[in-house]
Motif scaffolding. Structure first.
Motif, PDB file in Angstrom:
ATOM      1  N   UNK A  89      41.987  31.962  40.654  1.00 29.25           N
ATOM      2  CA  UNK A  89      42.889  33.062  40.310  1.00 29.25           C
ATOM      3  C   UNK A  89      42.165  34.090  39.444  1.00 29.25           C
ATOM      4  N   UNK A  90      41.340  33.547  38.508  1.00 31.29           N
ATOM      5  CA  UNK A  90      40.564  34.416  37.629  1.00 31.29           C
ATOM      6  C   UNK A  90      39.611  35.291  38.440  1.00 31.29           C
ATOM      7  N   UNK A  91      39.084  34.701  39.543  1.00 30.54           N
ATOM      8  CA  UNK A  91      38.148  35.460  40.381  1.00 30.54           C
ATOM      9  C   UNK A  91      38.883  36.380  41.355  1.00 30.54           C
ATOM     10  N   UNK A  92      40.198  36.318  41.309  1.00 27.18           N
ATOM     11  CA  UNK A  92      40.979  37.219  42.158  1.00 27.18           C
ATOM     12  C   UNK A  92      41.072  36.742  43.602  1.00 27.18           C
TER      13      UNK A  92
END
Lengths: 113, 902
Positions: free
Chosen positions: A59-62
């Protein structure tokens, strides 16, 4: 029942497994672990808790995104789904994994002269 | 877009720690419940067993939690928040330290915030208008007069307007004071800005009613119009919607109101009324035009440097064209917001002063650091254990920093709150006394930049009080500390400790007398009864004529006209049916001018020099008429009051007050003594050439009036023609001060509509203002010195008791070896007293220096010595209290216990 793959071997590929699972349908964490187990015919035994750090990382990496939604049995769960860049990343990863698997297989097939 | 999404997710994860934690918990909970249900369903397990297995399959809840936190990059935040919790706990655990530290630092923060705001207000570069940092002022400097600006640039303005392409909306204003006369309110003096219409365009603020001025209004012969400000509209016209078109009279001329400006608009200085500037350059000689102030807005794309360069070129052309008037004239462009500073260099000086004031926090912070160091040193066992368990030195110092930050943050909040209240009072006072001449953009208030500054101070203080002691305390090897603690060996504190102690005592001794004499002044000023009788009104009114009338009348004629009018006004008020006592004076009490005087040692009633304690002195001087003392019930103590003969020109008689006699003649007989104004400073060499002023002979002594003004005061006979402006003192036996003030204005209007009363207020108000300001200043000094002294006393206590507590083992062993307890106590006390003694000695030396610079000359030497003795005794008491407790505890310990623990 096929022998279970140990967690160590899984660790490197958990992101790929999660991405692949989410490419089929959006799902919550518990669902993801079970889907992986189902799809592998019980061969891949994911340490259930470890799917969450992977989800957070993605999620952090999109690559994925998430939202709260209501499940069939009327519970609130966090549903994850693939983003466009997640799909692209999955394609690249799959390609890489296949090449890696072919290479590995080629090495392992070699018979001693 | 993926990077955007990624960044957003990262930010959300980083900053929404709380929500992340709760999200994590909810997700985990959902997972366990689902798994439990599945296991119960598929394997027919009991709910408890199903849940147990679900947890096992999940695999280490806390481990995954940590992994998630690490992934968020919030692990350090988690640790830090624990440190902050610890910090809060420390505040509660050591209330004494908290109280002393917060009090001390909040005083420093308050003063720092005050200084920062004042400097920022004065040195700001932008007006609170659209693109306010592009508004400029232009003036001329006369090179011969050293930086002194000239304002007579009416002719130059026309040239600048023509040639300056880099500045738009070039215009000018001047302020004139006029009586504002409306139908339904008493007349009031207002400051009108006569301004070119460009001033409104430049402000980019639309009127809320009607229109603002335009260029047609500036033409000679155009109808007289005026634009009013929001507060005039609300206060004088009751906020009426139909105000546009109303008639008002300014001085003697009737004007039509054409527009109302919105709240907050007060360009160019602090104005609430605008009339068109109608000055025709051709009516004046070059260099002799009425003074004006020029403003403009930098054209789009032009910088201040560009515009300055162009202005300089125009200046050179002017110098060439008009060598006689412009030889030494150089035009200069400044940011408008800065143009009210004396010179551009002043800003640097102010900033320097602000840095110096910020250093106060460093001094106080150092004091708190000493306290914290004592606490940190007493926590060495805790530090040692934590280090042994794997905490790095950096981790421990971070913890101490966080604890200190909690302390300094609390102090900062307290300091800001105090500063807020001080600002409120100060601004009201300053605006009152400065008659609203303070530029509208200079405001004393807590702005975000003040908060940032204070936050910076808090971090700085936390570094001083947390990091420095932390680094020092963790410098030694841990194993040594552990051994020391569990073995009970005493930590050697050595010379640093003694030096700290001695310094603390010295600082207290040096600072306390200053605080006490300041405090005494405060108490005195609070206790003194300043009230005038409640049933009566004492109103002071200073009438002024219209200033800077466009037609410059002969000054002499104007003065004579003014004198006649004021005397006429006084006469008419004196015949009012409600019985006013009216006197004339040169200044209302509290606003007299200050005078340095020589005192004649030879003149006097008896032998020369008897009772004369000074040959030079100073005091305030007021010129009063013959009725003054009777009208205000100023009691005569000796000698006589003024008689008609004293008012003849050249009669050198003088009446002084009780404080004057007390100060300069030691309560001896003052009658017949002589004083005269000292020659101006720095003219000693010329003294022989210039004729000294004639001596004034003291003919009477009166009580101090008003009772608050306990300083030396001299009364001279008032000769109306010599005094400008004059003040009317009106004592009304009945009626509220406001009603009396209105009556004075009305009678003034009848005498001459151009007579304005800028300052017309009850004597009590003026005195209260002065006292408030004085009290605020004294309170500031007392708070600063008291906080230093308090911190020092606390520091001495902490250091002393800590030192003795550390000697517990040594004391125990000595007791075990048969030492008598009395002897041990005496010895401990003696060593403590030795350190305090050295500190006092150094402090006394410091007091001498401080006393001289702070100007303790009003306190006699003996009083000062008593104070010093008091401080010394206080220090000794603090030392004894700090030593006795730990010493007795050490004596109570059983020697065998100590030996066993060894």
């Amino acid at each position: 029942m096929a022998p279970r793959v140990q967690t160590d071997a899984l660790r490197g590929s958990i992101d790929l497994l999660v991405l692949k699972t989410l490419s089929l349908t959006s799902m919550h964490g518990w669902g993801i672990t079970h889907r992986i187990e189902q799809l592998s015919g019980g061969a891949l035994d994911v340490n259930q808790g470890s799917v969450y750090p992977a989800l957070q990382r993605l999620e952090k990496e999109g690559l994925i995104t998430s939202d709260w939604a209501t499940t069939d049995n009327n519970r609130q769960a966090r549903y994850y789904r693939l983003t466009a860049s997640g799909r692209r990343a999955l394609r690249v990863e799959l390609e890489g994994w296949r090449r890696f698997a072919i290479g590995l297989e080629a090495v392992l097939r070699t018979v001693e002269p | 877009m993926s990077w955007l999404h990624g960044t957003g997710a990262r930010l959300r994860l980083l900053f929404a720690r709380q929500s992340s934690e709760s999200r994590m918990d909810r997700e985990f909970q959902f997972h366990i419940e689902m798994e439990t249900e599945r296991l119960a369903r598929e394997f027919s397990l009991e709910p408890n067993e199903a849940r147990r297995r679900a947890l096992v399959t999940f695999g280490g809840m806390e481990k995954h939690r940590e992994a998630l936190r690490d992934g968020r990059g919030a692990a350090w935040l988690g640790g830090l928040s624990l440190d902050f919790k610890l910090g809060l706990r420390m505040l509660a655990k050591y209330p004494g330290l908290t109280l002393v530290g917060v009090l001390g630092m909040s005083v420093a923060v308050t003063i720092g915030a005050l200084a920062f705001t004042a400097v920022a207000a004065v040195t700001g570069t932008a007006l609170p208008l659209d693109e306010g940092d592009r508004i400029v002022a232009i003036d001329n400097i006369d090179l011969k007069k050293h930086d002194e600006g000239r304002e007579t640039h009416l002719h130059d303005l026309a040239v600048w307007r023509e040639g300056l392409r880099t500045v738009d909306d070039l215009g000018a204003y001047r302020t004139v004071d006029r009586n504002l006369i409306t139908a339904d309110a008493p007349p009031a003096s207002v400051r009108v800005a006569e301004m070119t219409a460009s001033g409104f365009r430049l402000g980019r603020v639309a009127p809320i009613l009607g229109r603002y001025l335009n260029t047609d209004d500036e033409q000679a012969g155009a109808p007289e119009v005026v634009v009013i400000g929001y507060s005039v509209w609300r206060n004088r016209f009751g906020g009426r919607g139909d105000v546009v078109g109303s008639r008002v009279t300014l001085g003697t001329v009737s004007h039509t109101v054409v527009g109302v400006m919105p709240e907050g608009f007060a360009f160019p200085v602090n104005n609430q009324m605008w009339a068109p500037l109608r000055l025709n350059p051709s009516a004046y000689e070059r260099g002799n035009a009425p003074p004006i102030h020029v403003f403009g807005r930098l054209a789009p794309g032009a910088s201040l440097d560009d515009a300055s360069r162009q202005l300089t070129m125009i200046g050179q052309r002017l110098t060439a064209a008009y060598p006689t008037s412009h030889e030494n004239i150089r035009p200069r462009m400044l940011l408008y917001a800065r143009s009210f500073l004396d010179s551009p260099g002043t800003a640097w000086l102010l900033h320097l002063g602000q840095v110096a004031i910020s250093l106060l926090l460093v001094v106080i912070g150092t004091n708190v650091a000493v306290l914290v160091y004592a606490r940190t040193a007493s926590r060495d066992a805790e530090m040692a254990v934590r280090t042994a368990l794997g905490a790095s030195r950096r981790r421990i110092v971070t913890q101490l920093f966080a604890e200190a930050l909690v302390l300094s943050a609390v102090a900062s909040v307290v300091g800001l709150v105090v500063a807020h209240f001080v600002f409120q009072r100060l601004e009201a006072m300053v605006r009152q006394s400065a008659d609203d001449q303070i530029p509208f953009w200079m405001r004393l208030e807590i702005t975000p930049s003040v908060m940032v500054y204070v936050a910076g101070l808090a971090v700085l203080a936390a570094v001083i009080i947390g990091v420095i002691p932390g680094l020092k305390a963790t410098r030694h090897r841990v194993s040594a500390n552990l051994q020391q603690h569990f073995g009970g060996a005493s930590m050697r504190l050595g010379r640093t400790w003694t030096a700290l102690l001695v310094t603390q005592v010295a600082v207290s001794v040096a600072a306390l007398p200053v605080a006490v004499s300041g405090g005494k002044g405060l108490v005195r000023s609070v206790l003194v009864d300043r009230s005038t009788p409640a049933t009566e009104s004492f109103v002071m009114a200073t009438p002024l004529p219209d200033e800077r009338s466009p037609d410059r009348r002969d000054d002499k004629a104007r003065r004579a006209h003014y004198t006649d009018r004021v005397i006429d006004l006084a006469r008419r008020l004196g015949t009012e049916p409600n019985g006013f006592d009216v006197v004339l004076m040169s200044a209302p009490p509290g606003a007299e001018s200050f005078l340095r005087i020589d005192i004649d040692p030879m003149a006097g009633p008896s032998t020369p020099n008897s009772g004369v304690t000074r040959a030079e002195g100073e005091g305030v001087v007021d010129r009063v008429d013959a009725r003054f003392f009777a009208a205000f019930d100023v009691r005569a103590l000796s000698g006589r009051m003024f008689t008609p003969g004293d008012f003849a020109a050249g009669t050198p008689t003088l009446i002084v007050n009780r404080s004057f006699v007390h100060r300069y003649f030691g309560d001896g007989n003052a009658l017949g003594r002589r004083v005269r104004p000292s020659p101006p400073q720095g003219t000693a060499a010329k003294r022989t050439d210039s004729r000294p002023e004639p001596w004034w002979e003291i003919v009477g002594v009166v009580e101090d009036f008003p009772s608050l003004a306990h300083g030396p005061k001299m009364y001279l006979p008032l000769r109306p023609a010599e005094v400008y402006p004059m003040t009317l003192g009106v004592r009304a036996r009945t009626g509220a001060p406001a009603a009396v003030a209105d009556r004075i204005r009305e009678v003034g209007m009848a005498v001459d509509p151009t007579l304005r009363f800028t300052t017309i207020r009850p004597l009590q108000d003026a005195l209260d203002d002065e006292v408030r300001l004085e009290r605020l200043a004294i309170l500031g000094i007392v708070m600063v010195t008291l906080s230093v002294v308090l911190l020092s006393a606390a520091g001495i206590y902490a250091l002393m008791s800590f030192t003795v507590a550390r000697r517990r083992r040594e004391i125990g062993i000595r007791m075990a070896l048969g030492a008598r307890s009395g002897r041990v106590v005496v010895e401990i006390l003696a060593s403590a007293m030795r350190q305090i003694g050295i500190g006092i000695a150094i402090g006394v030396a410091g007091t001498g220096i401080l006393g001289r610079t702070v100007g303790g000359d009003s306190d006699p030497l003996s009083e000062f010595l008593v104070l010093l003795l008091g401080v010394g005794v206080m220090m000794v008491i603090v030392g004894v209290i700090a030593t006795i407790g730990p010493a007795r505890r050490a004596l109570r310990v059983q020697p065998t216990e100590l030996l066993r623990s060894e």
